[in-house]
Design an enzyme around this catalytic site. Structure first.
Site, mmCIF file in Angstrom:
data_model
loop_
_atom_site.group_PDB
_atom_site.id
_atom_site.type_symbol
_atom_site.label_atom_id
_atom_site.label_comp_id
_atom_site.label_asym_id
_atom_site.label_seq_id
_atom_site.Cartn_x
_atom_site.Cartn_y
_atom_site.Cartn_z
ATOM 1 N N HIS A 85 0.834 -1.204 0.000
ATOM 2 C CA HIS A 85 0.000 0.000 0.000
ATOM 3 C C HIS A 85 0.872 1.260 0.000
ATOM 4 O O HIS A 85 0.556 2.243 -0.678
ATOM 5 C CB HIS A 85 -0.921 -0.019 1.216
ATOM 6 C CG HIS A 85 -1.698 1.236 1.403
ATOM 7 N ND1 HIS A 85 -1.515 2.058 2.487
ATOM 8 C CD2 HIS A 85 -2.643 1.839 0.635
ATOM 9 C CE1 HIS A 85 -2.323 3.103 2.377
ATOM 10 N NE2 HIS A 85 -3.020 2.991 1.276
ATOM 11 N N GLU A 107 1.996 1.916 -3.449
ATOM 12 C CA GLU A 107 0.929 2.500 -4.266
ATOM 13 C C GLU A 107 0.983 4.027 -4.193
ATOM 14 O O GLU A 107 0.862 4.726 -5.203
ATOM 15 C CB GLU A 107 -0.426 1.991 -3.798
ATOM 16 C CG GLU A 107 -1.613 2.641 -4.502
ATOM 17 C CD GLU A 107 -2.850 2.689 -3.629
ATOM 18 O OE1 GLU A 107 -3.503 3.755 -3.598
ATOM 19 O OE2 GLU A 107 -3.162 1.679 -2.976
ATOM 20 N N HIS A 108 1.186 4.541 -2.971
ATOM 21 C CA HIS A 108 1.306 5.995 -2.796
ATOM 22 C C HIS A 108 2.533 6.543 -3.526
ATOM 23 O O HIS A 108 2.467 7.595 -4.170
ATOM 24 C CB HIS A 108 1.417 6.325 -1.310
ATOM 25 C CG HIS A 108 0.111 6.300 -0.583
ATOM 26 N ND1 HIS A 108 -0.388 7.392 0.083
ATOM 27 C CD2 HIS A 108 -0.801 5.316 -0.417
ATOM 28 C CE1 HIS A 108 -1.549 7.087 0.634
ATOM 29 N NE2 HIS A 108 -1.816 5.822 0.347
ATOM 30 N N GLU A 161 -3.059 7.999 7.740
ATOM 31 C CA GLU A 161 -4.180 7.275 7.152
ATOM 32 C C GLU A 161 -4.614 6.126 8.060
ATOM 33 O O GLU A 161 -5.806 5.893 8.267
ATOM 34 C CB GLU A 161 -3.791 6.743 5.771
ATOM 35 C CG GLU A 161 -4.936 6.132 4.984
ATOM 36 C CD GLU A 161 -4.528 5.767 3.568
ATOM 37 O OE1 GLU A 161 -5.413 5.376 2.789
ATOM 38 O OE2 GLU A 161 -3.320 5.867 3.236
#
Length: 451
Positions: free
Chosen positions: A78, A81-82, A158
């Site tokens: 994840h 992905e950023h 997040e």
């Protein structure tokens, strides 16, 4: 749907979840027929023509998700992905987003247990530009310590805002960690905080070099396009990216036989209405014996798939004890998956009464099966869903991409409706009896905190 195990998907990756967490719901037809081919560098390409509107959905799926992460590096998929939205040697940070916005398009990305996907919806004339941008960031990212530190702070925040501050999400992680005893699906997609804090540039660079290669990717293009045009553009853009080293098979730890009933309870002052969820480990479309996954999908539909399901009719409509009750089968996974039932009380009803009623319906199907009438109606609802899937080209792209990223192929998608039609009542009863036994389930309880 009140599904704790899917909470992270619904919040971090909601765009994908609507289309990829159940079995494929698209059939080949005369006017919508997928074409697929391989580029010389090993990148698989799927083209799904849909000429009803002058738009195109362009998606790149990498066969790498959180369940493939090295031990101790949870959240790296994840996190990366950023990082894919940062600067490359050819484009400044934010240039890709600005280019999409300038033509009125949209773009985003999502990470799941088994894959990471990036997508854009634009006019067909911009397809080559989107391919150029995606091909560029496949190999040319600039990863500095400053970039890593800044984006690491973003994912930590997040996690705090979406997981740690939400009691249902916290419980969902604990339920997953209890349901899965050995399989890496027990680890949150977003990662554990203490491991996320330690992710660094070396981790990111190693992850990038290993997994972000054309031979570990699937390109899906759906919309107002011709397959031969897409092929030419793909060869012109992605075809220039060098093939990466061949990756070993995605072999993960195997889940042991489960033979205990486990419970996880969280009481929190922010909870006003209690609810529960019971889950079982079951085969996915990729791991099931022929017909089993299709039977599980229909079992979920009959048991708790909507307002016509047994749970809704019995608990919500007739008995009036539940505010919600349903079932869910997450079929599109690389390894084994979960089957879930859930419920919440209404008014003065007790959570224990709702759970008992849900369990009674599960046991009734396992013992007595389903009627031919309700099975046929469930099949009809599934087949009708094909029509709705065709109405959104991004749903078609998601269906094909998720299937191919989890060990399936184009034929699996095209033949799925026919396989659903062949499921018998005996098969539905058999999977209920075999897999939904109460003595090897995991139940999570979210309760108000008493003073």
């Amino acid at each position: 749907m009140n599904l704790w195990s899917g909470w992270v998907h619904r919040t971090l990756f909601a765009t994908a979840l609507a289309f990829v967490t159940t079995a494929p719901v698209l059939a080949a037809t005369d006017d919508i027929k997928a074409t697929n081919f391989l580029l010389d560098n090993g990148m698989e390409v799927v083209v799904i023509p849909d000429r009803r509107a002058p738009i195109v959905t362009h998606m790149v799926w990498y066969k790498i998700g959180s369940a493939d992460e090295p031990p101790g590096k949870s959240g790296i998929a994840h996190f990366f992905e950023h990082l894919m939205f940062k600067a490359t040697t050819n484009h400044a940070a934010g240039a890709f987003d600005r280019a999409v916005s300038a033509i009125g398009g949209s773009n985003n990305a999502f990470t799941s247990y088994d894959y990471t996907a990036f997508y854009e919806t634009v006019v067909p004339q911009a397809l080559e530009q989107m391919m150029d941008f995606e091909a560029d960031r496949m190999r040319n990212l600039i990863l500095t310590d400053d970039v890593i530190a800044t984006e690491r702070d973003v994912i930590l925040e997040e996690r705090r805002s979406r997981i740690d501050s939400n009691p249902q999400a916290v419980l969902g992680e604990e339920v997953d960690a209890t349901l899965w005893q050995n399989q890496p699906y027990r680890i949150p997609v977003i990662g554990w905080m203490q491991e996320m804090e330690k992710l660094n540039r070396a981790d990111a660079k190693a992850f990038y070099d290993k997994y972000y290669t054309p031979n570990n990717a699937v390109l899906v293009v759906a919309g107002d396009v011709e397959p031969q045009v897409v092929k030419a553009l793909a060869e012109k853009t992605y075809g220039k990216v060098a093939r990466g080293p061949d990756l070993p098979p995605r072999i993960r730890p195997v889940e042991p036989e489960q033979n205990t009933r486990r419970t996880v309870t969280l009481a929190d002052a922010r909870v006003s209405v209690p609810n529960f969820s019971t889950q079982w480990v079951v085969p996915s479309y990729h791991t099931a014996k022929p017909g089993e996954a299709e039977a599980l999908d229909l079992l979920a539909e009959i048991l708790g798939g909507g307002s016509r399901s047994r749970l809704y009719q019995q608990l919500v409509v007739k008995q009036g004890i539940a505010a919600e009750a349903g079932a869910f089968f997450q079929g599109t996974m690389l390894d084994a998956t979960n089957f879930t039932v859930y419920g919440a009380p209404r008014g003065d009803a007790k959570l224990a009464d709702v759970q008992a009623a849900v369990e009674a319906e599960v046991a009734r199907i396992a013992k007595d099966g389903v009627t031919s009438g309700e099975l046929e109606k469930a099949k009809d609802r599934f087949v009708r869903s094909m029509i709705f899937a065709r109405d959104k080209q991004d749903s078609m792209a998601n269906i094909y991409g998720a299937t191919l990223a989890t060990g399936g192929n184009v034929r699996d998608v095209e033949e799925w409706p026919g396989r659903i039609r062949k499921v018998t009542a005996d098969q539905v009863k058999a999977v209920a009896a075999r897999y939904l036994a109460s003595d090897h389930s995991t139940t999570g309880y979210l309760l108000p905190k008493e003073n």
